[in-house]
Design an enzyme around this catalytic site. Structure first.
Site, PDB file in Angstrom:
ATOM      1  N   CYS A   1       3.986 -33.032  75.053  1.00  0.00           N
ATOM      2  CA  CYS A   1       4.885 -34.177  75.214  1.00  0.00           C
ATOM      3  C   CYS A   1       4.337 -35.393  74.480  1.00  0.00           C
ATOM      4  O   CYS A   1       5.097 -36.149  73.859  1.00  0.00           O
ATOM      5  CB  CYS A   1       5.084 -34.508  76.691  1.00  0.00           C
ATOM      6  SG  CYS A   1       5.835 -33.158  77.623  1.00  0.00           S
ATOM      7  N   GLN A   2       3.037 -35.574  74.520  1.00  0.00           N
ATOM      8  CA  GLN A   2       2.413 -36.669  73.789  1.00  0.00           C
ATOM      9  C   GLN A   2       2.593 -36.479  72.288  1.00  0.00           C
ATOM     10  O   GLN A   2       2.952 -37.417  71.575  1.00  0.00           O
ATOM     11  CB  GLN A   2       0.927 -36.765  74.149  1.00  0.00           C
ATOM     12  CG  GLN A   2       0.695 -37.213  75.565  1.00  0.00           C
ATOM     13  CD  GLN A   2      -0.773 -37.183  75.971  1.00  0.00           C
ATOM     14  OE1 GLN A   2      -1.654 -36.839  75.196  1.00  0.00           O
ATOM     15  NE2 GLN A   2      -1.034 -37.541  77.222  1.00  0.00           N
TER      16      GLN A   2
END
Length: 175
Positions: free
Chosen positions: A65-66
């Site tokens: 997600c980062q």
């Protein structure tokens, strides 16, 4: 309506709440929250007038997600304020704000669906078993119609960045 087995998480079939968003149709409404000098709301109506990219992630506390948020932030930098760009998750707005500040995420806004999950339910991204959002990417035209929709089949995989950005660029050229 639920869609059983619509995606997998680490190979395990998962159920998504709601219907899948379809290209060529008006985008479903939503109410998200973000923190900027106090708690504020973000709705579909706020997106109209410019092409929009919505990057949906399970949690900014996870590496994929980062990476997704950082890649879109980098790519969107060259487009300036000609587009709306939002990362959506169920993370609290304060945590999202902290991550974006620490990572210098300035080209994509973060907004949370934590209060009533209207985004997750209306956009078909809420994983029923895990109570988090799946990984997805949507592009809207300036009128709020869906022109691109990707539900990433395996939650731990990255989205198709090139296809999403191509759809967004197409909207800029059409304007």
């Amino acid at each position: 309506m639920s869609r059983s087995g619509a995606i997998t998480f680490k190979g395990n079939p998962m159920t998504l709440a709601g219907d899948a968003v379809e290209t060529g149709k008006p985008a479903p409404d939503f109410k998200l929250h973000f923190f900027k000098e106090g708690m504020q709301e973000l709705t579909l109506a706020d997106m109209k007038g410019k092409p929009t990219i919505l990057s949906v992630v399970p949690s900014l506390d996870t590496p994929v997600c980062q990476t997704q948020t950082k890649k879109f932030n980098e790519t969107l930098g060259e487009l300036g304020d000609r587009v709306n760009a939002v990362t959506v998750s169920l993370d609290l707005p304060f945590a999202m704000n902290r991550f974006c500040g620490a990572e210098n995420i300035t080209n994509i806004q973060s907004a949370s669906d934590y209060q009533d999950r209207t985004f997750g339910n209306n956009w078909g991204t809420l994983i029923e078993e895990l109570k988090i959002l799946c990984r997805a990417t949507f592009v809207l035209d300036a009128d709020g119609n869906v022109v691109y929709a990707e539900y990433v089949p395996e939650v731990t995989s990255e989205p198709n960045y090139d296809a999403a950005m191509e759809a967004l660029q197409g909207q800029l050229q059409a304007a």
